[in-house]
Motif scaffolding. Structure first.
Motif, PDB file in Angstrom:
ATOM      1  N   GLN A  52       0.826  -1.208   0.000  1.00  0.00           N
ATOM      2  CA  GLN A  52       0.000   0.000   0.000  1.00  0.00           C
ATOM      3  C   GLN A  52       0.858   1.255   0.000  1.00  0.00           C
ATOM      4  OE1 GLN A  52      -2.236  -0.975   3.542  1.00  0.00           O
ATOM      5  NE2 GLN A  52      -4.079  -1.511   2.381  1.00  0.00           N
ATOM      6  N   PHE A  53       1.932   1.228   0.786  1.00  0.00           N
ATOM      7  CA  PHE A  53       2.816   2.384   0.838  1.00  0.00           C
ATOM      8  C   PHE A  53       3.535   2.585  -0.498  1.00  0.00           C
ATOM      9  CE2 PHE A  53       6.999   4.285   2.252  1.00  0.00           C
ATOM     10  CZ  PHE A  53       6.489   5.567   2.382  1.00  0.00           C
ATOM     11  N   GLN A  54       3.907   1.513  -1.130  1.00  0.00           N
ATOM     12  CA  GLN A  54       4.541   1.613  -2.448  1.00  0.00           C
ATOM     13  C   GLN A  54       3.607   2.314  -3.434  1.00  0.00           C
ATOM     14  OE1 GLN A  54       6.917   1.854  -5.040  1.00  0.00           O
ATOM     15  NE2 GLN A  54       7.804   0.013  -4.119  1.00  0.00           N
ATOM     16  N   ASN A  55       2.354   1.910  -3.467  1.00  0.00           N
ATOM     17  CA  ASN A  55       1.391   2.515  -4.394  1.00  0.00           C
ATOM     18  C   ASN A  55       1.116   3.971  -4.031  1.00  0.00           C
ATOM     19  OD1 ASN A  55       1.088   0.110  -5.822  1.00  0.00           O
ATOM     20  ND2 ASN A  55      -0.631  -0.589  -4.555  1.00  0.00           N
ATOM     21  N   ASP A  56       0.967   4.242  -2.732  1.00  0.00           N
ATOM     22  CA  ASP A  56       0.697   5.592  -2.273  1.00  0.00           C
ATOM     23  C   ASP A  56       1.838   6.539  -2.655  1.00  0.00           C
ATOM     24  OD1 ASP A  56      -1.012   7.268  -0.056  1.00  0.00           O
ATOM     25  OD2 ASP A  56       1.122   7.710   0.145  1.00  0.00           O
ATOM     26  N   THR A  57       3.065   6.097  -2.430  1.00  0.00           N
ATOM     27  CA  THR A  57       4.229   6.941  -2.716  1.00  0.00           C
ATOM     28  C   THR A  57       4.385   7.165  -4.211  1.00  0.00           C
ATOM     29  OG1 THR A  57       5.302   6.076  -0.732  1.00  0.00           O
ATOM     30  CG2 THR A  57       6.704   7.206  -2.331  1.00  0.00           C
TER      31      THR A  57
ATOM     32  N   LYS B 140      10.144   0.156   9.434  1.00  0.00           N
ATOM     33  CA  LYS B 140      11.413   0.681   8.911  1.00  0.00           C
ATOM     34  C   LYS B 140      11.604   0.368   7.432  1.00  0.00           C
ATOM     35  CE  LYS B 140      13.134  -1.420  12.514  1.00  0.00           C
ATOM     36  NZ  LYS B 140      13.962  -1.977  13.606  1.00  0.00           N
ATOM     37  N   TRP B 141      10.821  -0.587   6.928  1.00  0.00           N
ATOM     38  CA  TRP B 141      10.863  -0.917   5.505  1.00  0.00           C
ATOM     39  C   TRP B 141      10.483   0.286   4.634  1.00  0.00           C
ATOM     40  CZ3 TRP B 141       5.935   0.311   4.492  1.00  0.00           C
ATOM     41  CH2 TRP B 141       4.952   0.019   5.446  1.00  0.00           C
ATOM     42  N   ALA B 142       9.861   1.296   5.231  1.00  0.00           N
ATOM     43  CA  ALA B 142       9.445   2.464   4.451  1.00  0.00           C
ATOM     44  C   ALA B 142      10.638   3.176   3.822  1.00  0.00           C
ATOM     45  CB  ALA B 142       8.668   3.432   5.335  1.00  0.00           C
ATOM     46  N   PHE B 143      11.799   3.169   4.487  1.00  0.00           N
ATOM     47  CA  PHE B 143      12.975   3.839   3.925  1.00  0.00           C
ATOM     48  C   PHE B 143      13.379   3.210   2.590  1.00  0.00           C
ATOM     49  CE2 PHE B 143      13.633   4.691   8.557  1.00  0.00           C
ATOM     50  CZ  PHE B 143      13.571   6.076   8.496  1.00  0.00           C
ATOM     51  N   GLU B 144      13.317   1.898   2.509  1.00  0.00           N
ATOM     52  CA  GLU B 144      13.686   1.216   1.268  1.00  0.00           C
ATOM     53  C   GLU B 144      12.715   1.571   0.146  1.00  0.00           C
ATOM     54  OE1 GLU B 144      14.923  -3.264  -0.249  1.00  0.00           O
ATOM     55  OE2 GLU B 144      13.707  -3.051   1.572  1.00  0.00           O
TER      56      GLU B 144
ATOM     57  N   ALA C  72      13.424   5.077  -1.171  1.00  0.00           N
ATOM     58  CA  ALA C  72      14.591   5.081  -2.058  1.00  0.00           C
ATOM     59  C   ALA C  72      14.240   4.507  -3.422  1.00  0.00           C
ATOM     60  CB  ALA C  72      15.730   4.297  -1.415  1.00  0.00           C
ATOM     61  N   GLU C  73      13.441   3.465  -3.447  1.00  0.00           N
ATOM     62  CA  GLU C  73      13.028   2.855  -4.719  1.00  0.00           C
ATOM     63  C   GLU C  73      12.228   3.830  -5.570  1.00  0.00           C
ATOM     64  OE1 GLU C  73      10.849  -0.541  -3.470  1.00  0.00           O
ATOM     65  OE2 GLU C  73      12.636  -1.776  -3.090  1.00  0.00           O
ATOM     66  N   ASN C  74      11.588   4.798  -4.937  1.00  0.00           N
ATOM     67  CA  ASN C  74      10.778   5.781  -5.661  1.00  0.00           C
ATOM     68  C   ASN C  74      11.529   7.092  -5.908  1.00  0.00           C
ATOM     69  OD1 ASN C  74       7.693   4.981  -6.041  1.00  0.00           O
ATOM     70  ND2 ASN C  74       8.442   3.983  -4.171  1.00  0.00           N
ATOM     71  N   GLY C  75      12.843   7.068  -5.745  1.00  0.00           N
ATOM     72  CA  GLY C  75      13.656   8.227  -6.095  1.00  0.00           C
ATOM     73  C   GLY C  75      13.837   9.248  -5.000  1.00  0.00           C
TER      74      GLY C  75
ATOM     75  N   ASN D 177      18.379  -2.508   4.775  1.00  0.00           N
ATOM     76  CA  ASN D 177      18.480  -3.547   3.749  1.00  0.00           C
ATOM     77  C   ASN D 177      19.454  -3.157   2.641  1.00  0.00           C
ATOM     78  OD1 ASN D 177      17.825  -6.090   2.748  1.00  0.00           O
ATOM     79  ND2 ASN D 177      16.101  -5.327   1.534  1.00  0.00           N
ATOM     80  N   GLY D 178      20.548  -2.496   3.023  1.00  0.00           N
ATOM     81  CA  GLY D 178      21.574  -2.117   2.068  1.00  0.00           C
ATOM     82  C   GLY D 178      21.307  -0.841   1.301  1.00  0.00           C
ATOM     83  N   VAL D 179      20.149  -0.206   1.544  1.00  0.00           N
ATOM     84  CA  VAL D 179      19.766   1.041   0.860  1.00  0.00           C
ATOM     85  C   VAL D 179      19.965   2.205   1.820  1.00  0.00           C
ATOM     86  CG1 VAL D 179      17.863   2.339  -0.167  1.00  0.00           C
ATOM     87  CG2 VAL D 179      18.128  -0.093  -0.670  1.00  0.00           C
ATOM     88  N   ARG D 180      20.563   3.287   1.337  1.00  0.00           N
ATOM     89  CA  ARG D 180      20.806   4.468   2.170  1.00  0.00           C
ATOM     90  C   ARG D 180      19.959   5.652   1.723  1.00  0.00           C
ATOM     91  NH1 ARG D 180      27.400   4.782   3.067  1.00  0.00           N
ATOM     92  NH2 ARG D 180      27.613   2.729   4.065  1.00  0.00           N
ATOM     93  N   ILE D 181      19.553   6.429   2.723  1.00  0.00           N
ATOM     94  CA  ILE D 181      18.806   7.648   2.458  1.00  0.00           C
ATOM     95  C   ILE D 181      19.233   8.681   3.498  1.00  0.00           C
ATOM     96  CG2 ILE D 181      16.856   6.965   3.911  1.00  0.00           C
ATOM     97  CD1 ILE D 181      14.994   8.226   1.824  1.00  0.00           C
TER      98      ILE D 181
END
Length: 298
Positions: A90-95, A125-129, A132-135, A166-170
């Motif tokens: 849901q967060f992926q779609n919303d973002t 905390k998965w929200a940070f990844e 990042a996936e959405n730029g 998960n290896g992604v930085r922001i």
């Protein structure tokens, strides 16, 4: 010295979604936005405006007006739904939807994000990844203390820092805190800015090399509105609309609103501040610490 000024732009959509779209309210929000933009011009200051995606789709003139004055457009979610009440899908779609709508209106890449109610915390905390996936490469969602609808109490700092998941930085720009009677409390925005005396706020800012000020139009206009009905409260906050809950929320949303706009203007005329984008460019990120948030526990 890093001092950031930001605004969360949501009132037009909240009015439409919850209160039937009263024209006099839209006009009031338009007036205050114009006054904010004029004040920023007068002090030669650029800010970050975190806007809902639904502001871009339903009220595109608001986003266009801000962008045309040279301010950064950030993302504040699509419909102002709490992230801690969403699944990752849901967060992926919303973002994705929010960023696409904002970029379509402002014509520039959206790189900054702030979660509604600072609702990124220990349990999502998965929200940070996903950001990042959405730029998104700079975030201002962490409230490093407990709070009603969000908060990240185990977050180790209230200063800019790299967040890794998960290896992604922001890049994270947390909300500033102060310790009062063994409680960590914000002081530089929202209802906290309305509650604390001006002198206390400036004293705290003077003590630190970093500050993040954040405002809503609803914080800056004299709030004479009635208390929410049980239906309105439960529809928006997704929790029982008891009289106590509604009364507490009503007090929090009205306390200190009289004179709040003038108080903000005084602050902007006293302290040089800038947008999240510009502050990001001034920081030497190669030498900034990293916090691996998956290792932080509840």
């Amino acid at each position: 010295m890093t001092r950031i000024v930001s605004f969360d732009i949501e009132e037009w959509y909240i009015e439409k979604a919850l209160h039937g779209g009263r024209k006099e309210k839209y006009k009031l929000f338009d007036t205050y936005l114009s006054q904010i933009l004029d004040t920023l011009d007068e002090v030669n200051m650029k800010a970050t405006f975190f806007c809902l995606g639904k502001i871009a789709t339903d009220f595109p003139y608001v986003v266009k007006c801000i962008a045309e004055r040279g301010h950064e457009i950030g993302c504040h979610s699509n419909e102002h739904l709490w992230i801690n009440k969403m699944t990752p899908a849901q967060f992926q779609n919303d973002t994705h939807d929010a960023i696409a709508a904002l970029e379509d209106v402002c014509g520039t890449k959206v790189r900054s994000y702030r979660a509604p109610a600072f609702s990124i915390g220990e349990n999502n905390k998965w929200a940070f990844e996903i950001l990042a996936e959405n730029g998104i490469d700079r975030d201002a969602s962490v409230f490093p203390a407990k709070r009603d609808f969000g908060g990240f109490a185990s977050f180790p700092t209230a200063s800019p820092i790299w967040v890794e998941y998960n290896g992604v930085r922001i890049k994270e720009f947390p909300i500033c805190m102060v310790d009062i009677l063994n409680h960590r409390i914000a002081y530089s925005g929202g209802g906290y800015f309305r509650f604390f005396p001006y002198l206390y706020i400036t004293q705290q800012m003077d003590k630190s090399t970093y500050s993040m000020c954040y405002f809503h139009i609803g914080d800056l206009l004299y709030n004479k509105s009635r208390m929410m009905t049980k239906y309105e409260y439960e529809n928006y906050f997704k929790e029982p609309g008891t009289f106590k809950n509604r009364l507490v929320r009503y007090v929090k949303s009205t306390l200190g609103t009289k004179g709040a706009f003038e108080k903000m203007c005084r602050l902007l005329n006293t302290y040089p501040m800038t947008s999240l984008k510009h502050a990001n460019d001034m920081i030497d990120w190669q030498n900034m610490p990293i916090v691996q948030v998956e290792k932080l526990y509840v």
